[in-house]
Design an enzyme around this catalytic site. Structure first.
Site, PDB file in Angstrom:
ATOM      1  N   VAL A  92       0.839  -1.193   0.000  1.00 47.27           N
ATOM      2  CA  VAL A  92       0.000   0.000   0.000  1.00 47.27           C
ATOM      3  C   VAL A  92       0.874   1.243   0.000  1.00 47.27           C
ATOM      4  O   VAL A  92       1.899   1.285   0.678  1.00 47.27           O
ATOM      5  CB  VAL A  92      -0.894   0.022   1.269  1.00 47.27           C
ATOM      6  N   CYS A  93       0.461   2.242  -0.756  1.00 40.87           N
ATOM      7  CA  CYS A  93       1.066   3.572  -0.685  1.00 40.87           C
ATOM      8  C   CYS A  93      -0.070   4.581  -0.827  1.00 40.87           C
ATOM      9  O   CYS A  93      -1.234   4.225  -0.688  1.00 40.87           O
ATOM     10  CB  CYS A  93       2.145   3.756  -1.748  1.00 40.87           C
ATOM     11  N   ALA A  94       0.245   5.824  -1.139  1.00 39.63           N
ATOM     12  CA  ALA A  94      -0.796   6.846  -1.219  1.00 39.63           C
ATOM     13  C   ALA A  94      -1.706   6.645  -2.428  1.00 39.63           C
ATOM     14  O   ALA A  94      -2.921   6.742  -2.332  1.00 39.63           O
ATOM     15  CB  ALA A  94      -0.170   8.237  -1.242  1.00 39.63           C
TER      16      ALA A  94
END
Length: 133
Positions: A92-94
């Site tokens: 997960v990232c932004a």
């Protein structure tokens, strides 16, 4: 036929620009999962949610039970997540760009089932999914 010969340069530019627009869609950047699929994996258990944002970004809000290893440090910290090699790993990232890069790194390191959360935490929040601060 005369039209094509007279305008071959313009037709060529149109084809090349169209191909350039389609290129990102054709490139595979690793397996992705939607918010629904990610929720299903998490609910089934034995899923590692790996947040690859910086520690500051992670502190602003993250998925429940997520482990934070920034993308820049992932190669040096693989031993921390070694036990999850045969489990499902959701990166997960932004927005989903960095997490796609993390999928490639983890696949090369021998992780079996690695996915990137499509749209990242921004899409997760938009869907009204839980965020932990």
């Amino acid at each position: 036929m005369k039209f094509i010969l007279d305008n071959i340069f313009l037709i060529g530019i149109a084809l090349i620009s169209g191909g350039a627009l389609l290129l990102p869609l054709l490139q595979r950047r690793g397996a992705k999962v939607s918010q629904l699929q990610a929720t299903q994996y998490i609910n089934q258990g034995k899923t590692l949610v790996l947040d690859v944002r910086s520690a500051d970004e992670f502190a602003t809000g993250h998925l429940p039970n997520a482990k934070n290893i920034p993308l820049a440090e992932i190669n040096n910290r693989l031993k921390e997540i070694e036990k999850s090699k045969n489990a499902v790993v959701i990166t997960v990232c932004a927005t989903g760009v960095r997490s796609s890069n993390a999928v490639s790194v983890l696949n090369k390191a021998g992780f079996a089932q690695v996915f990137s959360l499509d749209g990242g935490t921004e899409a997760w929040k938009t869907q009204g999914m839980p965020i932990v601060k």
